[in-house]
Design an enzyme around this catalytic site. Structure first.
Site: not given
Ligand SMILES: Cc1ncc(COP(=O)(O)O)c(C=O)c1O
Length: 334
Positions: A75, A77-79, A81
């Site tokens: 998504a 706001q992916s941590n 990524v």
């Protein structure tokens, strides 16, 4: 626990600290047992988090296969990524990411700040798509383009949750147990946020290898359909056992609390926001409204309802995510 045969590169500060939370324990009242926090939010890679342990094995595997480009997704706001982008930067690998606008939030900070800003700073090549359904086709196109250009792409699934990534948490079980002595007469619980399932699957598998000394508890922060989230974790554990050929000395145990995820993934809940503010103001530790806050809300609820016995010991595994706070300033007005 013999994981030495799996390629692995060091990325995380390990062991992560295990600390008591005396003020939060007192705040939660007499029904709350001995309360600890394991700081996997402090794994150290570009603000840390649970994905760093997974990436040690995933990038180890990628490099062993001579990959020179890592592709992953999540998504906006992916941590996962953000930590993948950092790991690639540290190892000199190109990082291509596909981010979906799957969470219905349109605040400018959500679509520009938090983890997204860090992905850009870390030098990832970002492709945005409208929905989660567009991710797989976009990755296919990118793999074909990169391969045609003579590069060797390696695709890491969303959340780093396959049996290779989960090895990071198989390994974490022993670390946790080594920090837990002396023994208690009660149970030792490890409670954490569960979504794409690799963290819980790794913990469950590592625990089963050692004869289940811990009670591993995931808190579903992902989907309304708890059975679907659980089935995915169970299937990952089977894959870890079969594909990685790990032998279990006890039957894997699965516990997934639900009722704390709220309306949907990425949409804050009042209880989750309250948990973030409580942890911050009782212990000076930052959590987030998407993962660790909702998981802590579940744990606080169980403490209040007398779920644990006085001799139990509860470890909240803090999986990170506070970088996303910058994308959720409305947490203060919930
Ligand atoms: C901060 C944080 N906590 C927990 C999780 C859940 O981990 P898993 O996807 O392995 O279930 C994630 C996954 O993205 C995360 O970013």
């Amino acid at each position: 626990m013999d994981l030495i045969r799996f390629p692995r590169i060091p990325l995380a500060f390990l062991p992560t600290p295990l600390m008591p939370m005396p003020r939060l324990q007192a705040h939660l009242g007499p029904k709350c047992p001995a309360l600890f926090i394991k700081r996997d939010d402090c794994t150290g890679l570009a603000q840390g988090g649970n994905k760093t342990r997974k990436l040690e094995f995933l990038l180890g595997d990628a490099l062993a296969k001579n990959a020179d480009v890592i592709i992953t997704s999540g998504a906006l706001q992916s941590n996962h990524v953000r930590q993948t982008a950092a790991a690639c930067a540290a190892k000199g690998l190109k990082c291509v990411v596909v981010l979906s606008q799957s969470v219905p939030r349109t605040l400018p900070v959500y679509i520009e700040n938090g983890n997204l800003l860090l992905d850009d700073i870390l030098g990832a090549q970002v492709h945005r798509v409208d929905s989660a359904d567009d991710v797989a086709p976009t990755i296919n196109v990118l793999v074909n383009q990169l391969t045609a250009a003579g590069q060797y792409p390696y695709v890491i699934p969303t959340g780093g949750s396959n049996c290779v990534g989960a090895l990071g948490y198989v390994n974490a079980v022993q670390e946790c147990i080594a920090q837990c002595s002396p023994q208690t007469n009660g149970q030792t619980y490890v409670v954490h946020a569960s979504a794409s399932g690799g963290t819980q699957a790794g913990l469950v598998a590592g625990n089963a290898m050692l004869g289940n000394p811990l009670r591993v508890v995931g808190v579903n922060v992902y989907k309304q359909d708890n059975q679907a989230v659980l089935a995915n974790i169970q299937s990952l554990v089977t894959q870890i056992q079969q594909d990685c050929q790990l032998s279990f000395s006890a039957k894997p145990e699965f516990t997934l609390w639900h009722g704390y995820q709220g309306e949907a993934y990425g949409i804050p809940t009042e209880a989750g926001n309250h948990a973030v503010l409580t942890l911050a103001q009782q212990e000076g530790i930052l959590a987030d409204p998407v993962y660790s806050g909702k998981a802590l809300a579940g744990l606080m609820d169980k403490c209040a309802s007398g779920h644990f016995s006085a001799e139990d010991r509860v470890i909240f595994l803090h999986t990170g995510g506070a970088t996303a706070l910058h994308a959720y300033p409305d947490i203060l007005h919930s």
